[in-house]
Design a protein around this motif. Structure first.
Motif, short mmCIF file in Angstrom:
data_model
loop_
_atom_site.label_atom_id
_atom_site.label_comp_id
_atom_site.label_asym_id
_atom_site.label_seq_id
_atom_site.Cartn_x
_atom_site.Cartn_y
_atom_site.Cartn_z
N GLU A 37 -0.53 -0.69 -31.09
CA GLU A 37 0.24 -1.83 -30.61
C GLU A 37 1.61 -1.81 -31.27
O GLU A 37 1.70 -1.63 -32.49
N ASN A 63 -9.96 -6.69 -14.89
CA ASN A 63 -9.75 -7.50 -16.09
C ASN A 63 -8.47 -8.32 -16.02
O ASN A 63 -8.00 -8.82 -17.04
N LYS A 86 -11.86 0.87 -25.22
CA LYS A 86 -13.22 1.44 -25.26
C LYS A 86 -13.71 1.74 -23.85
O LYS A 86 -14.31 2.79 -23.60
N ASP A 114 -3.83 -13.24 -22.76
CA ASP A 114 -4.30 -12.47 -23.91
C ASP A 114 -5.63 -11.81 -23.59
O ASP A 114 -6.53 -12.44 -23.03
N VAL A 115 -5.73 -10.55 -23.92
CA VAL A 115 -6.98 -9.81 -23.76
C VAL A 115 -7.24 -9.00 -25.02
O VAL A 115 -6.33 -8.78 -25.83
N ASP A 116 -8.47 -8.57 -25.20
CA ASP A 116 -8.83 -7.72 -26.32
C ASP A 116 -8.55 -6.27 -25.92
O ASP A 116 -9.36 -5.63 -25.24
N PHE A 117 -7.38 -5.77 -26.30
CA PHE A 117 -6.99 -4.42 -25.91
C PHE A 117 -7.91 -3.36 -26.50
O PHE A 117 -8.09 -2.30 -25.90
N LYS A 118 -8.51 -3.62 -27.65
CA LYS A 118 -9.45 -2.65 -28.23
C LYS A 118 -10.67 -2.49 -27.33
O LYS A 118 -11.16 -1.37 -27.12
N GLU A 119 -11.16 -3.59 -26.78
CA GLU A 119 -12.30 -3.52 -25.85
C GLU A 119 -11.92 -2.82 -24.56
O GLU A 119 -12.68 -2.02 -24.02
#
Length: 137
Positions: free
Chosen positions: A126, A59, A86, A78-83
């Motif tokens: 975060e 990623n 998971k 920027d990345v979706d840390f929540k994804e």
């Protein structure tokens, strides 16, 4: 084998990931003189942290640390840390959960990790949102 790539220049965010209550499991195996289970846990954690490292690299992350029950990495986009979190949970060995912290420095990521571990474990915090997590508690 854990994969390490990239440099630390121009880093936007860090993520620090750590297994929950792993030290207690290890202690339990020592005290019960259960070398077989200790070895199984060690192998499962090694496989898991390597898989997490590979997932992060896939990623766009640069892995800084990968050992025992923890992984630390950085990313400049920027990345979706929540994804991402998971996906990390899916890679956890049976009976193990992970907590994670995100920040703009290693220090911030570690503080966020400690917050996650102190507020229920098996979650992502975060640093920039720590006040929000306190309000939820």
């Amino acid at each position: 084998m854990c994969i390490f790539i990239g440099s630390e220049e121009g880093i936007l965010k860090y993520i620090s990931i750590d297994g929950d209550d792993v030290g207690q499991k290890i202690t339990s195996f020592y005290l019960s003189n259960n070398g077989d289970e200790l070895k199984k846990l060690s192998l499962a954690l090694k496989k898991s942290t390597e898989s997490i490292s590979n997932e992060l690299v896939g990623n766009g992350f640069n892995v800084i640390f990968c050992a025992a029950d923890g992984v630390v990495a950085s990313i400049e986009i920027d990345v979706d840390f929540k994804e991402i979190f998971k996906k990390i949970n899916i890679l956890a060995p049976k009976g193990i959960t992970f907590s994670a912290g995100v920040g703009t420095s290693l220090k911030e990521a570690y503080i966020a990790l400690i917050s996650a571990k102190s507020n229920g474990k098996n979650c992502l915090h975060e640093y920039a949102k720590l006040d929000e997590y306190k309000q939820e508690s």
